[in-house]
Design a protein around this motif. Structure first.
Motif: not given
Length: 211
Positions: A162-174
Protein backbone atom coordinates in the motif's frame (compact mmCIF):
# COMPACT_ATOMS: atom_id res chain seq x y z
CA UNK A 1 30.01 -84.28 -57.98
CA UNK A 2 30.27 -80.62 -58.36
CA UNK A 3 31.19 -78.59 -55.29
CA UNK A 4 28.90 -75.90 -53.96
CA UNK A 5 30.33 -72.48 -54.53
CA UNK A 6 29.45 -69.88 -51.90
CA UNK A 7 29.58 -66.29 -53.00
CA UNK A 8 30.32 -63.82 -50.18
CA UNK A 9 29.21 -60.23 -50.66
CA UNK A 10 31.45 -57.49 -49.46
CA UNK A 11 30.08 -55.54 -46.48
CA UNK A 12 28.53 -52.35 -47.69
CA UNK A 13 29.94 -49.23 -46.08
CA UNK A 14 27.45 -46.59 -44.85
CA UNK A 15 26.12 -44.68 -41.89
CA UNK A 16 23.45 -45.95 -39.50
CA UNK A 17 21.19 -42.89 -39.75
CA UNK A 18 18.35 -44.22 -37.60
CA UNK A 19 20.27 -44.67 -34.34
CA UNK A 20 22.01 -41.31 -34.75
CA UNK A 21 18.74 -39.47 -35.27
CA UNK A 22 17.33 -41.21 -32.21
CA UNK A 23 20.28 -40.09 -30.07
CA UNK A 24 19.97 -36.50 -31.36
CA UNK A 25 16.28 -36.49 -30.47
CA UNK A 26 17.00 -37.74 -26.95
CA UNK A 27 19.69 -35.11 -26.47
CA UNK A 28 17.26 -32.42 -27.62
CA UNK A 29 14.65 -33.56 -25.12
CA UNK A 30 17.21 -33.59 -22.33
CA UNK A 31 18.43 -30.09 -23.24
CA UNK A 32 14.88 -28.74 -23.19
CA UNK A 33 14.18 -30.36 -19.84
CA UNK A 34 17.38 -28.96 -18.33
CA UNK A 35 16.61 -25.46 -19.67
CA UNK A 36 13.07 -25.56 -18.31
CA UNK A 37 14.23 -26.92 -14.98
CA UNK A 38 16.91 -24.26 -14.73
CA UNK A 39 14.39 -21.46 -15.30
CA UNK A 40 12.05 -22.89 -12.71
CA UNK A 41 14.88 -23.25 -10.24
CA UNK A 42 15.95 -19.62 -10.75
CA UNK A 43 12.41 -18.33 -10.17
CA UNK A 44 12.05 -20.53 -7.11
CA UNK A 45 15.39 -19.35 -5.73
CA UNK A 46 14.41 -15.69 -6.19
CA UNK A 47 11.10 -16.23 -4.42
CA UNK A 48 12.71 -18.11 -1.55
CA UNK A 49 15.35 -15.39 -1.22
CA UNK A 50 12.64 -12.73 -0.83
CA UNK A 51 10.89 -14.81 1.81
CA UNK A 52 14.14 -15.32 3.70
CA UNK A 53 14.92 -11.58 3.66
CA UNK A 54 11.39 -10.74 4.78
CA UNK A 55 11.64 -13.12 7.73
CA UNK A 56 15.03 -11.67 8.68
CA UNK A 57 13.70 -8.10 8.49
CA UNK A 58 10.77 -8.94 10.72
CA UNK A 59 13.19 -10.45 13.24
CA UNK A 60 15.40 -7.33 13.14
CA UNK A 61 12.35 -5.12 13.68
CA UNK A 62 11.23 -7.15 16.66
CA UNK A 63 14.75 -7.04 18.08
CA UNK A 64 14.82 -3.25 17.81
CA UNK A 65 11.44 -3.10 19.55
CA UNK A 66 12.78 -5.26 22.39
CA UNK A 67 15.73 -2.88 22.77
CA UNK A 68 13.42 0.12 22.93
CA UNK A 69 11.23 -1.63 25.50
CA UNK A 70 14.29 -2.17 27.68
CA UNK A 71 15.07 1.54 27.58
CA UNK A 72 11.54 2.53 28.47
CA UNK A 73 10.56 -0.21 30.93
CA UNK A 74 13.79 -1.35 32.57
CA UNK A 75 15.75 1.91 32.40
CA UNK A 76 12.71 4.23 32.78
CA UNK A 77 13.79 6.39 29.84
CA UNK A 78 11.07 8.86 28.84
CA UNK A 79 10.07 9.87 25.32
CA UNK A 80 12.73 12.05 23.75
CA UNK A 81 15.38 11.17 26.34
CA UNK A 82 16.71 8.13 24.49
CA UNK A 83 19.42 8.20 21.82
CA UNK A 84 19.34 6.20 18.58
CA UNK A 85 22.83 6.62 17.13
CA UNK A 86 25.24 3.92 15.99
CA UNK A 87 28.15 5.88 17.49
CA UNK A 88 26.50 6.19 20.93
CA UNK A 89 27.03 2.88 22.73
CA UNK A 90 27.88 3.68 26.36
CA UNK A 91 24.97 5.25 28.21
CA UNK A 92 21.83 3.80 29.77
CA UNK A 93 19.68 5.82 27.39
CA UNK A 94 21.47 4.64 24.21
CA UNK A 95 19.54 2.08 22.19
CA UNK A 96 22.73 0.42 20.97
CA UNK A 97 24.48 0.35 24.35
CA UNK A 98 24.87 -2.83 26.43
CA UNK A 99 23.72 -0.77 29.41
CA UNK A 100 20.86 0.71 27.43
CA UNK A 101 18.81 -1.16 24.85
CA UNK A 102 21.30 -4.02 24.91
CA UNK A 103 21.18 -4.60 21.16
CA UNK A 104 23.58 -4.11 18.26
CA UNK A 105 22.78 -1.70 15.44
CA UNK A 106 21.33 -3.62 12.47
CA UNK A 107 23.28 -4.10 9.25
CA UNK A 108 21.97 -2.46 6.06
CA UNK A 109 22.69 -5.66 4.12
CA UNK A 110 18.97 -6.49 3.91
CA UNK A 111 18.17 -3.19 2.19
CA UNK A 112 17.42 -2.80 -1.50
CA UNK A 113 20.79 -1.25 -2.38
CA UNK A 114 23.25 -1.25 0.53
CA UNK A 115 26.22 -0.61 -1.78
CA UNK A 116 24.78 2.79 -2.68
CA UNK A 117 23.84 4.03 0.75
CA UNK A 118 20.52 2.41 1.65
CA UNK A 119 20.43 2.29 5.42
CA UNK A 120 18.24 2.24 8.50
CA UNK A 121 16.59 5.51 9.49
CA UNK A 122 14.68 6.43 12.64
CA UNK A 123 12.03 9.07 11.91
CA UNK A 124 9.21 10.08 14.23
CA UNK A 125 5.64 10.91 13.36
CA UNK A 126 2.00 10.44 14.31
CA UNK A 127 1.11 7.08 12.78
CA UNK A 128 -2.69 6.66 12.53
CA UNK A 129 -4.10 3.75 14.51
CA UNK A 130 -1.62 3.99 17.39
CA UNK A 131 -2.12 5.69 20.75
CA UNK A 132 -2.63 9.44 20.88
CA UNK A 133 -1.97 12.09 18.25
CA UNK A 134 1.56 12.53 19.59
CA UNK A 135 4.51 11.33 17.52
CA UNK A 136 5.60 7.71 17.53
CA UNK A 137 9.13 6.38 17.05
CA UNK A 138 9.56 4.50 13.77
CA UNK A 139 12.39 2.69 12.03
CA UNK A 140 12.44 2.30 8.22
CA UNK A 141 14.64 0.57 5.64
CA UNK A 142 14.43 0.72 1.82
CA UNK A 143 13.74 -2.74 0.39
CA UNK A 144 12.85 -4.30 -2.97
CA UNK A 145 9.24 -4.68 -4.07
CA UNK A 146 9.24 -8.49 -3.80
CA UNK A 147 10.66 -8.33 -0.28
CA UNK A 148 8.06 -5.70 0.63
CA UNK A 149 5.28 -8.02 -0.53
CA UNK A 150 6.67 -10.90 1.51
CA UNK A 151 6.98 -8.74 4.64
CA UNK A 152 3.29 -7.80 4.49
CA UNK A 153 2.34 -11.36 3.67
CA UNK A 154 4.24 -12.78 6.65
CA UNK A 155 3.48 -10.02 9.16
CA UNK A 156 -0.05 -9.07 8.22
CA UNK A 157 -1.45 -11.66 5.80
CA UNK A 158 -1.69 -8.89 3.21
CA UNK A 159 -0.01 -9.53 -0.16
CA UNK A 160 0.33 -5.97 -1.40
CA UNK A 161 2.41 -2.81 -0.98
CA UNK A 162 0.00 0.00 0.00
CA UNK A 163 1.06 3.57 -0.78
CA UNK A 164 1.62 6.55 1.47
CA UNK A 165 1.60 10.19 0.32
CA UNK A 166 5.15 10.77 1.55
CA UNK A 167 8.28 10.70 -0.61
CA UNK A 168 11.20 8.34 -0.07
CA UNK A 169 13.45 11.25 0.89
CA UNK A 170 10.96 12.38 3.54
CA UNK A 171 10.87 8.88 5.04
CA UNK A 172 14.65 8.50 5.13
CA UNK A 173 15.30 10.95 7.95
CA UNK A 174 16.14 10.78 11.63
CA UNK A 175 13.82 13.64 12.48
CA UNK A 176 10.06 14.21 12.52
CA UNK A 177 7.90 13.55 9.47
CA UNK A 178 5.40 16.38 9.30
CA UNK A 179 2.33 14.54 8.06
CA UNK A 180 1.56 10.82 8.21
CA UNK A 181 -2.22 11.23 7.96
CA UNK A 182 -2.13 9.40 4.64
CA UNK A 183 -0.76 6.24 6.24
CA UNK A 184 -2.43 3.40 4.29
CA UNK A 185 -5.63 2.08 5.86
CA UNK A 186 -4.49 -1.53 5.38
CA UNK A 187 -1.53 -0.91 7.70
CA UNK A 188 -3.17 1.25 10.35
CA UNK A 189 -2.75 -0.45 13.71
CA UNK A 190 -0.05 -2.73 12.25
CA UNK A 191 3.21 -2.22 14.18
CA UNK A 192 5.28 -3.90 11.49
CA UNK A 193 4.91 -3.98 7.72
CA UNK A 194 5.98 -2.49 4.41
CA UNK A 195 4.66 0.39 2.33
CA UNK A 196 5.30 2.23 -0.91
CA UNK A 197 6.32 5.90 -0.95
CA UNK A 198 4.64 8.41 -3.26
CA UNK A 199 7.60 8.11 -5.65
CA UNK A 200 7.36 4.30 -5.82
CA UNK A 201 10.08 3.24 -3.40
CA UNK A 202 9.44 0.47 -0.89
CA UNK A 203 10.06 0.64 2.85
CA UNK A 204 10.04 -1.88 5.64
CA UNK A 205 8.91 -0.28 8.89
CA UNK A 206 8.58 -1.11 12.58
CA UNK A 207 6.93 1.06 15.24
CA UNK A 208 9.34 1.16 18.19
CA UNK A 209 7.66 3.54 20.64
CA UNK A 210 3.96 4.43 20.73
CA UNK A 211 2.76 7.58 22.50
Amino acid sequence: MRGIITVRRKAEQGIAIGPILFIIAILGILASAIAAGSGSFTASTSSEGAKTKAAALIQVGENLKIGMDRLVIENSIAWGDYTIDTTKTANVNDLFSPAGGGIASPSPSLSNDPANGDNWNYPTGDVPGFGSTNDDQIVVLPVSEVVCTEVNNKANGYSNEPSINVTAAALQVNTAIADLSGWPAALQGKPIGCLQSSDSKFFFYQILYIQ
